[in-house]
Enzyme design. Structure first.
Site, PDB file in Angstrom:
ATOM      1  N   ARG A  21       7.883  -6.276  -7.042  1.00  0.00           N
ATOM      2  CA  ARG A  21       6.253  -5.367  -6.936  1.00  0.00           C
ATOM      3  C   ARG A  21       5.516  -5.355  -6.834  1.00  0.00           C
ATOM      4  NH1 ARG A  21       5.213  -2.789 -12.196  1.00  0.00           N
ATOM      5  NH2 ARG A  21       4.716  -0.168 -11.655  1.00  0.00           N
ATOM      6  N   HIS A  32      14.514  -1.501  -6.263  1.00  0.00           N
ATOM      7  CA  HIS A  32      15.092  -1.441  -7.590  1.00  0.00           C
ATOM      8  C   HIS A  32      16.085  -1.597  -8.082  1.00  0.00           C
ATOM      9  CE1 HIS A  32      11.384   2.488  -7.871  1.00  0.00           C
ATOM     10  NE2 HIS A  32      10.859   1.338  -7.798  1.00  0.00           N
TER      11      HIS A  32
HETATM   12  C1  HEM Z   1       9.012   4.932  -3.613  1.00  0.00           C
HETATM   13  C2  HEM Z   1       8.261   4.710  -4.626  1.00  0.00           C
HETATM   14  C3  HEM Z   1       8.435   4.250  -5.891  1.00  0.00           C
HETATM   15  C4  HEM Z   1       8.313   4.396  -7.240  1.00  0.00           C
HETATM   16  C5  HEM Z   1       7.322   6.062  -7.658  1.00  0.00           C
HETATM   17  C6  HEM Z   1       8.156   2.993  -8.447  1.00  0.00           C
HETATM   18  C7  HEM Z   1       7.843   3.401  -9.401  1.00  0.00           C
HETATM   19  C8  HEM Z   1       7.974   2.495 -10.162  1.00  0.00           C
HETATM   20  C9  HEM Z   1       8.086   2.211 -11.958  1.00  0.00           C
HETATM   21  C10 HEM Z   1       7.361   3.445 -12.393  1.00  0.00           C
HETATM   22  C11 HEM Z   1       8.784   1.061 -12.022  1.00  0.00           C
HETATM   23  C12 HEM Z   1       8.296   1.182 -13.642  1.00  0.00           C
HETATM   24  C13 HEM Z   1       7.477   0.129 -13.778  1.00  0.00           C
HETATM   25  C14 HEM Z   1       7.375   0.307 -15.351  1.00  0.00           C
HETATM   26  O1  HEM Z   1       7.982   1.010 -16.673  1.00  0.00           O
HETATM   27  O2  HEM Z   1       7.335  -1.459 -15.643  1.00  0.00           O
HETATM   28  C15 HEM Z   1       8.578   0.119 -11.009  1.00  0.00           C
HETATM   29  C16 HEM Z   1       9.762  -0.984 -10.856  1.00  0.00           C
HETATM   30  C17 HEM Z   1       9.653  -1.475 -10.017  1.00  0.00           C
HETATM   31  N1  HEM Z   1       9.522  -1.051  -8.463  1.00  0.00           N
HETATM   32 FE1  HEM Z   1       9.320   0.555  -8.258  1.00  0.00          FE
HETATM   33  N2  HEM Z   1       8.077   2.008  -7.024  1.00  0.00           N
HETATM   34  C18 HEM Z   1       8.087   2.429  -6.273  1.00  0.00           C
HETATM   35  C19 HEM Z   1       8.883   1.987  -5.449  1.00  0.00           C
HETATM   36  C20 HEM Z   1       8.866   0.472  -5.310  1.00  0.00           C
HETATM   37  C21 HEM Z   1       9.380  -0.097  -4.130  1.00  0.00           C
HETATM   38  C22 HEM Z   1       8.659  -0.246  -2.662  1.00  0.00           C
HETATM   39  C23 HEM Z   1       9.038  -1.991  -4.671  1.00  0.00           C
HETATM   40  C24 HEM Z   1       9.866  -3.130  -3.623  1.00  0.00           C
HETATM   41  C25 HEM Z   1       9.994  -3.382  -2.550  1.00  0.00           C
HETATM   42  C26 HEM Z   1       9.233  -1.438  -5.917  1.00  0.00           C
HETATM   43  C27 HEM Z   1       9.341  -2.867  -6.881  1.00  0.00           C
HETATM   44  C28 HEM Z   1       9.776  -2.705  -8.021  1.00  0.00           C
HETATM   45  C29 HEM Z   1      10.547  -3.946  -8.872  1.00  0.00           C
HETATM   46  C30 HEM Z   1      11.404  -5.148  -8.427  1.00  0.00           C
HETATM   47  C31 HEM Z   1      10.345  -3.252  -9.963  1.00  0.00           C
HETATM   48  C32 HEM Z   1      11.009  -3.916 -11.694  1.00  0.00           C
HETATM   49  C33 HEM Z   1       9.458  -4.594 -11.470  1.00  0.00           C
HETATM   50  C34 HEM Z   1      10.124  -5.331 -13.241  1.00  0.00           C
HETATM   51  O3  HEM Z   1      10.953  -5.255 -13.678  1.00  0.00           O
HETATM   52  O4  HEM Z   1       8.817  -6.188 -13.478  1.00  0.00           O
HETATM   53  N3  HEM Z   1       9.464  -0.285  -6.513  1.00  0.00           N
HETATM   54  N4  HEM Z   1       9.381   1.226  -9.652  1.00  0.00           N
END
Ligand code: HEM
Ligand SMILES: *[C@@H]1O[C@H](CO)[C@@H](O)[C@H](O)[C@H]1NC(C)=O
Ligand SMILES: *[C@@H]1O[C@H](CO)[C@@H](O)[C@H](O)[C@H]1NC(C)=O
Ligand SMILES: *[C@@H]1O[C@H](CO)[C@@H](O)[C@H](O)[C@H]1NC(C)=O
Length: 323
Positions: free
Chosen positions: A64, A193
């Protein structure tokens, strides 16, 4: 002579114009550190692997981190700069449920500074670490292009440029297009995700008081919605409660796509892609064919790594401060 000069002037103008039009697209190179720091890849992967064994949350956090870094001011490690008395940095901006695991990058960078001082940029460390966590959790491997320089600006207010989890399909496609990324990259990169966790605050609006007609988001599977409703409180969601983003959240696989087909996408933005004609068939293809997803994910990560790359910045000595 005059003709020669005007040719040079014309040529220089052409280069300046190209840079202005296409952005500072550096010529990133897979072999960038082959002569100057041949151990770089090894040092980073060992550090990331060790950290992930101690804390299984590390892979998702580093993946992320790369996304957030590249979406704000390009892949320039702006996300790593600490706030200073005069400036509140990106990492302290909203949403405060923000990126973590900065210590892993610090660790790798300290080892790199010992092995090959002032050579490997922090932006490249994030890019390599993001690849390493994908490979080590069962996902694809790709060669990371390197040669990014580190930026000198990080502003908390910029985090409003990150896509929030309630955008509609048009808005989602647009925020990717703004960075030169297409629909294919949007759908493939959202597959990140497959790893990790979300706090209730990021999706609670889908399961409590969704609209005047629907208590929960009708695009969400009803059992899944009632499970999330119990996990998250209606009004106070500042704690650690939340939900894993797919049913195999420590394995990089294509389960995420099968979950959204089943109506079990955690974020509105995940689900919205299945409900839109422009993205639906790709989701179905990735759900059926994991190798296809892996190939498209790797290609899309390389494209994400090219966003707004900086040729003129510096190689920070400490990723938390500019030199
Ligand atoms: C398409 C639009 C995207 C939105 C709206 C979005 C939104 C989010 C949100 C709201 C969270 C949760 C944060 C939390 O509550 O702690 C999250 C987690 C995460 N996102 Fe996205 N994201 C997007 C795209 C991406 C992309 C492109 C990647 C990486 C290439 C990514 C990787 C991750 C990962 C790995 C997590 C988990 C993080 C953790 O477990 O600490 N996301 N994302
Ligand atoms: C491995 O990670 C742990 C926890 O972060 C750390 O204490 C230890 O020093 C690391 N070992 C190596 C060899 O990097
Ligand atoms: C539900 O949302 C409406 C506005 O859409 C608001 O007026 C109402 O107070 C909310 N109810 C609860 C229980 O939060
Ligand atoms: C974010 O921070 C603000 C102000 O510090 C606080 O009011 C809010 O509850 C926090 N939100 C979350 C989800 O932690």
């Amino acid at each position: 002579m005059a003709a020669q000069n005007s040719k040079i002037i014309f040529f220089s103008a052409f280069i300046l114009l190209s840079v202005a039009v296409f952005g500072s697209q550096a010529a990133l190179d897979n072999h960038y550190y082959d002569q100057t720091c041949p151990q770089a890849e090894y040092i980073i992967s060992q550090t990331v692997l060790n950290a992930s064994i101690y804390d299984p949350k590390v892979p998702a956090r580093l993946l992320r981190m790369f996304f957030h870094d590249c979406f704000i001011r390009g892949c320039d490690a702006s996300i790593l700069l600490d706030s200073t008395p005069g400036n509140k940095a990106e990492k302290d901006g909203p949403p405060n449920i923000s990126v973590r695991a900065f210590y892993v990058i610090d660790d790798a960078k300290a080892k790199l500074e010992k092995a090959c001082p002032h050579t490997v940029s922090c932006a490249d460390v994030i890019a390599m670490a993001a690849r390493d966590v994908v490979t080590m959790t069962g996902g694809p491997y790709w060669k990371v292009l390197k040669g990014r320089k580190d930026g000198r600006l990080s502003k908390a207010s910029d985090t409003t440029n990150l896509p929030p989890p309630f955008l509609n399909a048009d808005q989602l496609i647009q925020t990717f297009a703004n960075r030169g990324l297409g629909i294919k990259e949007l759908v493939a990169l959202s597959g990140a995700h497959t790893l990790g966790f979300s706090h209730c605050a990021s999706f609670v609006a889908r399961v409590h008081n969704f609209s005047t007609i629907h208590e929960t988001d009708p695009s969400m599977n009803a059992e899944f919605a009632s499970m999330l409703k119990k996990k998250c409180s209606r009004s106070n969601n500042n704690g650690d409660a939340g939900q894993f983003l797919d049913s195999t959240a420590s394995r990089f696989d294509n389960d995420y796509y099968r979950q959204i087909i089943a109506g079990k996408g955690v974020f509105g933005t995940d689900q919205v892609m299945y409900n839109d004609q422009r993205t639906r068939s790709m989701i179905e293809a990735f759900a059926k064919d994991q190798n296809l997803f892996f190939r498209e994910f790797a290609a899309s990560m390389i494209k994400l790594g090219n966003v707004g790359v900086n040729e003129v910045g510096e190689v920070r000595l400490n990723c938390r401060r500019m030199n």
